[in-house]
Design an enzyme around this catalytic site. Structure first.
Site, mmCIF file in Angstrom:
data_model
loop_
_atom_site.group_PDB
_atom_site.id
_atom_site.type_symbol
_atom_site.label_atom_id
_atom_site.label_comp_id
_atom_site.label_asym_id
_atom_site.label_seq_id
_atom_site.Cartn_x
_atom_site.Cartn_y
_atom_site.Cartn_z
ATOM 1 N N SER A 184 -54.964 -48.170 -43.994
ATOM 2 C CA SER A 184 -53.635 -48.573 -44.393
ATOM 3 C C SER A 184 -53.615 -49.992 -44.717
ATOM 4 C CB SER A 184 -52.949 -48.069 -42.766
ATOM 5 O OG SER A 184 -51.622 -47.975 -42.900
ATOM 6 N N ASP A 422 -50.221 -37.348 -46.885
ATOM 7 C CA ASP A 422 -49.721 -38.543 -46.367
ATOM 8 C C ASP A 422 -48.754 -39.228 -47.523
ATOM 9 O OD1 ASP A 422 -49.134 -41.436 -45.794
ATOM 10 O OD2 ASP A 422 -51.375 -41.847 -46.487
ATOM 11 N N HIS A 447 -52.427 -39.403 -43.282
ATOM 12 C CA HIS A 447 -52.599 -40.955 -43.254
ATOM 13 C C HIS A 447 -53.829 -41.433 -42.421
ATOM 14 C CE1 HIS A 447 -51.150 -45.031 -44.221
ATOM 15 N NE2 HIS A 447 -51.024 -45.244 -43.150
#
Ligand SMILES: *[C@@H]1O[C@H](CO)[C@@H](O)[C@H](O)[C@H]1NC(C)=O
Ligand SMILES: *[C@@H]1O[C@H](CO)[C@@H](O)[C@H](O)[C@H]1NC(C)=O
Ligand SMILES: *[C@@H]1O[C@H](CO)[C@@H](O)[C@H](O)[C@H]1NC(C)=O
Ligand SMILES: *[C@@H]1O[C@H](CO)[C@@H](O)[C@H](O)[C@H]1NC(C)=O
Ligand SMILES: *[C@@H]1O[C@H](CO)[C@@H](O)[C@H](O)[C@H]1NC(C)=O
Length: 487
Positions: A184, A422, A447
């Site tokens: 991320s 995602d 994700h």
């Protein structure tokens, strides 16, 4: 930023009530969140092989003003369990911490990498998160823009550089190849680190890192286009019910005592003051479901099972309620306002300075249109922190435009991994840039899924994705050793 006084809270509450109909699209980045799903761990939960260390870190790497010499204690974690040692030039896997406690990063795919390659594990906490607080405490660090001003991704990358160099030196491990791993926002940092500090890491694995969701590189409604696709692919009727629900909510809200009716129907923890509160909450629930649409729960499927599976004759809102409860069957009330009134935090500071991801909802999605509005966004940042966001800084500092040509010409050894379910994947690198700057994605993943610790229940496609990543990293290390022995 000091903790808001009671008066300020009251003002915020009133303001929230007044402004709720013009909810800031920015909340998408703030609250949809650019985060890996983690379970919170304290350092005492860690197995003993994880050693907690602290490094006396420079507050300001880019200035010689006297106040820049200040230092703070940066937390990092070492685990030697798998390490082949400096004598064999065994690798070092560096987890570039994201916006949270570094202890939450310990149990990740990086363990499997260390086990496979006899690697040393090094996890570094991001400044202003967890225990790595400049100015001695969170209260001091968050006072105002003077104290928060040292929170930036450039400072964080420089921190990581110093810690890695320090650890290598201490262990006489200068010849050990280091590899950055992150997910991320932490994955963006891993990839940027490889680009900015190629002399310190030989490669980077960047999981679910939307480094292209800046400026106008990615369409502003891209995130919610993917959310919509996830739902539509799961169930066309579920998608249709959600799409029709927004006007239905407004219709009921406009009836006499309509908000009370909605509050009761949705079992909200506090009475709704506008229908927008409810719509925002539902929107975030759908977005989160898509972002973390992971096995074994698959929240999108769950939501749609609830919506589609409601008894015959159930009306639209009844179906939406059923969808919500199949997402969370705890039976507790829906904490609608938790999304509206969270107090500004370190991540908000980052989104108000550099990490400006222009995200809005287009009318091609299952949501009501809510275009990105830079004026609103800026106003919120001025209100929260007294700062004006630097809309173009990330692409100026790290690039992003025409990435294929730019990185193709000079970069090497970066894996951009994604799961296409995602919604952030739309801002990720989904195409190979060169032989060694590559995209490894799965259709079904969400994700940061690949960065979780492997389990025996993992689906084949996930196992295959990680195997591919391991193979690529093995080649980087082999090439490094070949050059080392030829020296
Ligand atoms: C590593 O090499 C050094 C110097 O050659 C030697 O003194 C040391 O014993 C070696 N350590 C291990 C664990 O082999
Ligand atoms: C931030 O707070 C400190 C300490 O209270 C103060 O000295 C400084 O002037 C403040 N800075 C701003 C921009 O308000
Ligand atoms: C430095 O290395 C020694 C082992 O050689 C270790 O005991 C010590 O904790 C290390 N210190 C730091 C700050 O990493
Ligand atoms: C369900 O709701 C409860 C209470 O609000 C919360 O603690 C829990 O985390 C929720 N579970 C999920 C899966 O969202
Ligand atoms: C969607 O937005 C586009 C561009 O703003 C506009 O031309 C179009 O009419 C809109 N469509 C609907 C269904 O509102």
């Amino acid at each position: 930023m000091a903790l808001p006084s009671f008066q300020l809270w009251l003002a915020l509450l009133l303001l929230a009530a007044v402004c709720a109909s013009a909810m800031h699209p920015r909340k998408l980045t703030r609250l949809g969140g650019l985060k890996r799903l983690t379970t919170s761990k304290s350092s005492s939960d860690l197995p003993p092989e994880y050693e907690i260390h602290h490094y006396r870190q420079t507050l300001d790497h880019f200035n010689y003003k006297p106040e820049s010499y200040a230092t703070f204690q940066q937390r990092y974690i070492l685990n030697y369990k798998y390490w082949g040692g400096a004598n064999t030039s065994s690798p070092i896997f560096v987890y570039t911490g994201e916006e949270g406690e570094v202890t939450d990063d310990v149990e990740t795919f990086i363990i499997a990498l260390a086990a496979r390659f006899k690697g040393l594990l090094l996890y570094i906490e991001h400044r202003y998160y967890g225990e790595s607080m400049p100015f001695g405490s969170e209260n001091q660090a968050f006072q105002n823009s003077s104290t928060l001003g040292y929170l930036s991704s450039e400072q964080a990358l420089a921190d990581y550089a110093q810690v890695i160099v320090h650890v290598k030196k201490n262990l006489s491990a200068e010849n050990c190849p280091a590899i950055a791993v992150g997910a991320s926002y932490g994955g963006m940092l891993a990839s940027w680190f490889r680009i900015k500090y190629p002399h310190i890491v030989i490669g980077a694995l960047a999981s679910s890192s939307p480094i292209l969701y800046f400026d106008d590189i990615t369409p502003q409604d891209g995130y919610d286009v993917v959310v919509t696709k996830d739902f539509k692919e799961t169930s066309e009727s579920c998608y249709n019910t959600i799409k029709q629900s927004w006007s239905e909510i407004d219709r009921v809200a406009a009836e006499p005592n309509g908000l009370t009716t909605l509050s009761n129907l949705f079992n909200t923890c506090s009475p709704l003051t506008t229908s927008q509160e409810l719509k925002d909450y539902l929107g975030f629930m759908y977005e989160d479901s898509a972002q973390y649409d992971n096995p074994p729960d698959y929240p999108v499927q769950n939501t749609c099972r609830g919506i589609d599976g409601a008894p015959e004759g159930t009306d639209i809102l009844g179906r939406i309620v059923a969808g919500l409860s199949s997402l969370n069957s705890s039976g507790s009330c829906q904490d609608i306002l938790s999304y509206e009134l969270s107090k500004p935090d370190a991540w908000d500071w980052q989104t108000c300075t550099e990490i400006v991801m222009p995200m809005g909802r287009g009318n091609e999605t299952m949501f009501e249109a809510e275009p990105f509005d830079m004026e609103d966004y800026t106003k919120e940042c001025v209100d929260d922190f007294g700062v004006v966001p630097r809309l173009h800084w990330i692409t100026t500092e790290f690039g992003g435009h025409d990435i294929k040509t730019v990185l193709g010409n000079f970069a090497s050894n970066i894996i951009f991994s994604n799961g296409l379910r995602d919604p952030f994947s739309i801002g990720g690198v989904l195409e190979d840039i060169s032989d060694s700057v590559v995209a490894v994605y799965t259709e079904q993943g969400a994700h940061c899924l690949d960065i979780d610790v492997p389990t025996p229940d993992d689906p084949d496609w996930l196992v295959a994705q990680r195997d591919k990543e391991i193979k690529i990293i093995a080649a980087w290390i082999a090439e490094y050793y070949a050059k080392l022995s030829a020296k």
